[in-house]
Motif scaffolding. Structure first.
Motif, PDB file in Angstrom:
ATOM      1  N   THR A 182       0.903  -1.286  -0.145  1.00  0.00           N
ATOM      2  CA  THR A 182      -0.103   0.095   0.026  1.00  0.00           C
ATOM      3  C   THR A 182       0.936   1.120  -0.080  1.00  0.00           C
ATOM      4  N   GLN A 183       2.227   0.937  -0.236  1.00  0.00           N
ATOM      5  CA  GLN A 183       3.296   2.366  -0.069  1.00  0.00           C
ATOM      6  C   GLN A 183       2.917   3.268  -1.135  1.00  0.00           C
ATOM      7  N   LYS A 184       2.686   4.486  -0.770  1.00  0.00           N
ATOM      8  CA  LYS A 184       2.492   5.536  -1.779  1.00  0.00           C
ATOM      9  C   LYS A 184       3.960   6.106  -2.146  1.00  0.00           C
ATOM     10  N   GLY A 185       3.931   7.061  -3.332  1.00  0.00           N
ATOM     11  CA  GLY A 185       5.307   7.402  -3.664  1.00  0.00           C
ATOM     12  C   GLY A 185       5.232   7.203  -5.301  1.00  0.00           C
ATOM     13  N   ASN A 186       5.581   8.350  -6.049  1.00  0.00           N
ATOM     14  CA  ASN A 186       5.824   8.055  -7.269  1.00  0.00           C
ATOM     15  C   ASN A 186       6.930   7.106  -7.860  1.00  0.00           C
ATOM     16  N   ASN A 187       7.983   7.134  -6.972  1.00  0.00           N
ATOM     17  CA  ASN A 187       9.372   6.529  -7.034  1.00  0.00           C
ATOM     18  C   ASN A 187       9.502   5.206  -6.349  1.00  0.00           C
ATOM     19  N   THR A 188       8.396   4.491  -5.877  1.00  0.00           N
ATOM     20  CA  THR A 188       8.356   3.405  -5.089  1.00  0.00           C
ATOM     21  C   THR A 188       7.782   2.237  -5.955  1.00  0.00           C
ATOM     22  N   TYR A 189       8.622   1.003  -5.720  1.00  0.00           N
ATOM     23  CA  TYR A 189       8.042  -0.295  -6.357  1.00  0.00           C
ATOM     24  C   TYR A 189       8.392  -1.403  -5.606  1.00  0.00           C
ATOM     25  N   VAL A 190       7.384  -2.288  -5.430  1.00  0.00           N
ATOM     26  CA  VAL A 190       7.277  -3.372  -4.494  1.00  0.00           C
ATOM     27  C   VAL A 190       7.197  -4.785  -5.796  1.00  0.00           C
ATOM     28  N   VAL A 191       7.991  -5.870  -5.278  1.00  0.00           N
ATOM     29  CA  VAL A 191       7.857  -6.747  -6.199  1.00  0.00           C
ATOM     30  C   VAL A 191       7.813  -7.967  -5.208  1.00  0.00           C
ATOM     31  N   GLY A 192       6.932  -9.072  -5.296  1.00  0.00           N
ATOM     32  CA  GLY A 192       6.962 -10.215  -4.497  1.00  0.00           C
ATOM     33  C   GLY A 192       7.818 -11.188  -5.161  1.00  0.00           C
ATOM     34  N   ILE A 193       8.531 -12.217  -4.652  1.00  0.00           N
ATOM     35  CA  ILE A 193       9.126 -13.322  -5.588  1.00  0.00           C
ATOM     36  C   ILE A 193       8.601 -14.642  -4.906  1.00  0.00           C
ATOM     37  N   THR A 213      -7.370   0.524   5.694  1.00  0.00           N
ATOM     38  CA  THR A 213      -8.351   0.521   4.628  1.00  0.00           C
ATOM     39  C   THR A 213      -7.511   1.063   3.407  1.00  0.00           C
ATOM     40  N   ALA A 214      -6.317   1.280   3.506  1.00  0.00           N
ATOM     41  CA  ALA A 214      -5.558   1.533   2.256  1.00  0.00           C
ATOM     42  C   ALA A 214      -5.556   0.689   0.916  1.00  0.00           C
ATOM     43  N   PRO A 215      -5.627   1.152  -0.063  1.00  0.00           N
ATOM     44  CA  PRO A 215      -5.890   0.287  -1.191  1.00  0.00           C
ATOM     45  C   PRO A 215      -4.390  -0.306  -1.607  1.00  0.00           C
ATOM     46  N   VAL A 216      -4.549  -1.409  -2.230  1.00  0.00           N
ATOM     47  CA  VAL A 216      -3.167  -2.132  -2.760  1.00  0.00           C
ATOM     48  C   VAL A 216      -2.712  -1.462  -4.003  1.00  0.00           C
ATOM     49  N   LEU A 217      -1.595  -0.874  -3.929  1.00  0.00           N
ATOM     50  CA  LEU A 217      -0.945  -0.113  -5.215  1.00  0.00           C
ATOM     51  C   LEU A 217       0.036  -1.199  -5.876  1.00  0.00           C
ATOM     52  N   HIS A 218       0.631  -2.288  -5.398  1.00  0.00           N
ATOM     53  CA  HIS A 218       1.710  -2.988  -5.922  1.00  0.00           C
ATOM     54  C   HIS A 218       1.231  -4.344  -5.803  1.00  0.00           C
ATOM     55  N   ASN A 219       1.029  -4.972  -7.159  1.00  0.00           N
ATOM     56  CA  ASN A 219       0.989  -6.543  -6.775  1.00  0.00           C
ATOM     57  C   ASN A 219       1.728  -7.251  -7.955  1.00  0.00           C
ATOM     58  N   ARG A 220       2.918  -6.821  -8.282  1.00  0.00           N
ATOM     59  CA  ARG A 220       3.670  -7.551  -9.197  1.00  0.00           C
ATOM     60  C   ARG A 220       4.531  -8.679  -8.534  1.00  0.00           C
ATOM     61  N   VAL A 221       4.503  -9.833  -9.072  1.00  0.00           N
ATOM     62  CA  VAL A 221       5.139 -11.113  -8.480  1.00  0.00           C
ATOM     63  C   VAL A 221       5.914 -11.693  -9.679  1.00  0.00           C
ATOM     64  N   VAL A 222       7.349 -12.013  -9.262  1.00  0.00           N
ATOM     65  CA  VAL A 222       8.063 -12.634 -10.122  1.00  0.00           C
ATOM     66  C   VAL A 222       8.741 -13.816  -9.580  1.00  0.00           C
TER      67      VAL A 222
END
Length: 496
Positions: A181-192, A471-480
Motif C-alpha cells: 500500500t506504499q505511496k510515492g511515485n518513485n516506489t516499486y514493490v515486487v513479491g518473489i 483501509t489503504a488500497p493495494v498499489l503494488h501487485n507484481r510477483v516474479v
C-alpha cells in the motif's frame, strides 16, 4: 581524524564515507568497513544529558568525517522528528529483569526506521558532495521490515527511485500490507516466489553485474543499497546503543563505566554488529548475546566456528530473522581475520561455492565477546505469554526470541550484569502470532481485528502505522520468480 572506508574483500583503495554510502557495495562484492573504528570522544556524563538527536551527532560525526557539521545535523534533524511517536525516539522499558530498548516508535513500527529515516538524507547529501548526475536507484531485498522502512524513507525523495523485493509467502500479513500500500511515485514493490536468501542473493548479483551497470548508466541511473550492507545503515544503528547506555546512567540504573550486556535478535547480523562497533568505540559492553530463531545458522557458527547454510529454510513466526546468509557477518569476519581481505574473500567464496566456511582457531578466540543461542517456536510463544503475565508488557515475536535467549544465557552463566534487550518490532506488526501466544482465539479473525483485541488487552494504543493501512488500497501487485528479478528492474526503469 578522517575515517576512510575499504572493502572486506581486497580492493586496496579507500573511499570517503559519503562515497561508501553512495556505492552501497564495493566493486569486488565486499562490504565497506572503516579503516579504523573511532573512539567516542564525549564523556558519558555529557552524553547522559543529551537528546537522541544530539547523541546521534556525537556518534555519527566520528564515522562520517567528510560530512560537515551543518550537513550531518541537517540529516539528523530531518530524520528524527515527529515521524517518531515519542520524543525519546528510543525509550527503555524495564520489565522481567531487563531493559527493553524500544526501537519501533518510527513510521513503520520496526527498528529499521532508526536507520532508514536518515539514510535518504545521508544519500542525497552524499550525491551532492560527489557531483552525482545519475538518478539513484535503491535496490533492496527485505525479509519484512527493511522494505517498508526504506520506502517510507525514500518515498518522493527527488533524484531517487526505490525497488523492493520480498518473499511473497515469507512475511506477516501486516508487513505485506504495509509494503503493497506504499505511496510515492518513485516506489516499486515486487513479491518473489522464493525466500529472502533468494532475493538477497539476486540483489547482490545485480550489484556486481557490469553489463547491467552499463545499461543503467546509459539510461541515467545507478544502483545503491538500503540494505544493512550499506555503511549508511550501520552507523546510525550504533547510536541507539550509546543512547541506551547514557539513558541508564541518566536514570541512575547504572554508574558511568559499569558494564552492560546487550541482547539482539538477529538474522542478517547488522543490528548486533552495530552493538559490537559501539563496544569497539569504548562503550562498556560485557557480552553481546546473539539470539536466533529455528534458522539457527549463527548459533551453530558461534558454537563450532563453521558457518553452514546447507540446511532447510524454516518459516517461523519471527520472519525478519528467517535468514541463512547473514550478510553483515562478513564485516566481523574481516575484523577477526586481522583486516586480512584475502582471507575474508576466500571464506566468502567458499560460502558461495560450497555453502560453508570454517574460521581458524585464532579467529574463533576473538569471538569471546559473543554468546549465541536460539529459541524454538514454542519457547518464543511461551516467552511472550510469561512476560505479559509477569510484567503486563507485550513484546513481538522477534523480541521474544531475544528475551528467551537471554533467559538461557542467565541460566548458563549466572551473569547478572544489567542487560539491554533490543526490542526490534511492535507487537502490532505480528498480531496473530502474539495473540496466539497469549492464548486468544484467532480463528476467522483478520489481523486488524486481532490488533484491536490486542490493544484492548494490553491497554496500548494502536499505532498510527496500523490504522493507516487498515483501509489503504493495494498499489503494488507484481510477483516474479527470483531469476526474473533483473528483468523486473529493467521493466520498472523502462530499459529495453
Amino acid at each position: 581524524m578522517q575515517v576512510l572506508y575499504k572493502s572486506t574483500r581486497g580492493k586496496e583503495e579507500t573511499v570517503t564515507a559519503s562515497m561508501a554510502i553512495l556505492k552501497g557495495l564495493s566493486e569486488d562484492g565486499g562490504l565497506f568497513v572503516p579503516t579504523e573504528i573511532p573512539k567516542l570522544d564525549v564523556p558519558m556524563d555529557e552524553l547522559a544529558k543529551m537528546s537522541y538527536q544530539e547523541t546521534a551527532y556525537e556518534v555519527m560525526k566520528c564515522f562520517l568525517t567528510d560530512f560537515t557539521e551543518e550537513e550531518l545535523k541537517n540529516c539528523i534533524n530531518n530524520a528524527y522528528d515527529e515521524k517518531f511517536d515519542t520524543k525519546e525516539i528510543a525509550p527503555l522499558h524495564e520489565a522481567d529483569g531487563a531493559y527493553f530498548l524500544e526501537l519501533y516508535h518510527g513510521a513503520t513500527i520496526a527498528f529499521k526506521d532508526m536507520a532508514l529515516s536518515i539514510l535518504p538524507h545521508l544519500m542525497t547529501t552524499a550525491a551532492k558532495k560527489n557531483q552525482v548526475k545519475n538518478e539513484i536507484v535503491i535496490l533492496t531485498a527485505t525479509s519484512g521490515d527493511t522494505g517498508k522502512a526504506a520506502m517510507a524513507g525514500f518515498a518522493d525523495v527527488p533524484g531517487t527511485k526505490i525497488i523492493v523485493f520480498y518473499p511473497k509467502h515469507g512475511v506477516s500479513p501486516i508487513q505485506e500490507k504495509q509494503m503493497v500500500t506504499q505511496k510515492g511515485n518513485n516506489t516499486y514493490v515486487v513479491g518473489i516466489t522464493g525466500n529472502f536468501d533468494d532475493a538477497q542473493t539476486a540483489v547482490k548479483k545485480m550489484f556486481n553485474d557490469k553489463e547491467l551497470e552499463a545499461e543503467l548508466d546509459a539510461a541515467g541511473y545507478q544502483f545503491s543499497s538500503a540494505n544493512s550492507i550499506n555503511i549508511g545503515r550501520l552507523v546510525p544503528q550504533i547510536v541507539y546503543y550509546v543512547y541506551a547506555y547514557a539513558s541508564l546512567v541518566r536514570q541512575g540504573k547504572i554508574k558511568d563505566g559499569q558494564e552492560i550486556n546487550v541482547v539482539v535478535p538477529t538474522g542478517n547480523f547488522g543490528n548486533i554488529l552495530a552493538a559490537y562497533y559501539a563496544k569497539q568505540m569504548g562503550l562498556p559492553v560485557h557480552k553481546l548475546i546473539c539470539a536466533s530463531n529455528d534458522n539457527k545458522v549463527l548459533y551453530d557458527f558461534f558454537r563450532t566456528g563453521t558457518y553452514d547454510r546447507k540446511r532447510d529454510f524454516i518459516l517461523t513466526t519471527s520472519p525478519s530473522m528467517d535468514i541463512l546468509i547473514s550478510s553483515n557477518l562478513e564485516r566481523l569476519i574481516y575484523r577477526i581475520a586481522g583486516g586480512d581481505a584475502k582471507k575474508c574473500a576466500e571464506l566468502m567464496q567458499s560460502l558461495t561455492a560450497g555453502g560453508e566456511y570454517t574460521i581458524t582457531e585464532d579467529m574463533k578466540a576473538q569471538l569471546a565477546d559473543f554468546y549465541g543461542n536460539y529459541c524454538t517456536e514454542d519457547e518464543t510463544a511461551k516467552t511472550i505469554a510469561e512476560i505479559f503475565k509477569d510484567s503486563h508488557y507485550v513484546i513481538d515475536t522477534h523480541t521474544a526470541v531475544a528475551a528467551g535467549v537471554y533467559d538461557k544465557y542467565v541460566k548458563d552463566t549466572n551473569d547478572t550484569t544489567p542487560t539491554v534487550i533490543a526490542s526490534t518490532a511492535s507487537p502490532y506488526k505480528f498480531t496473530r502470532s502474539v495473540m496466539e501466544a497469549l492464548g486468544a482465539d484467532t480463528d476467522g479473525k483478520d489481523d486488524f481485528a486481532l490488533a484491536d483485541e490486542l490493544s484492548a488487552l494490553s491497554g496500548v494504543k494502536l499505532p498510527q502505522a496500523v490504522e493507516t493501512i487498515r483501509t489503504a488500497p493495494v498499489l503494488h501487485n507484481r510477483v516474479v520468480d527470483a531469476p526474473d528479478m533483473p528483468k523486473a528492474v529493467k521493466d520498472i526503469l523502462g530499459i529495453r
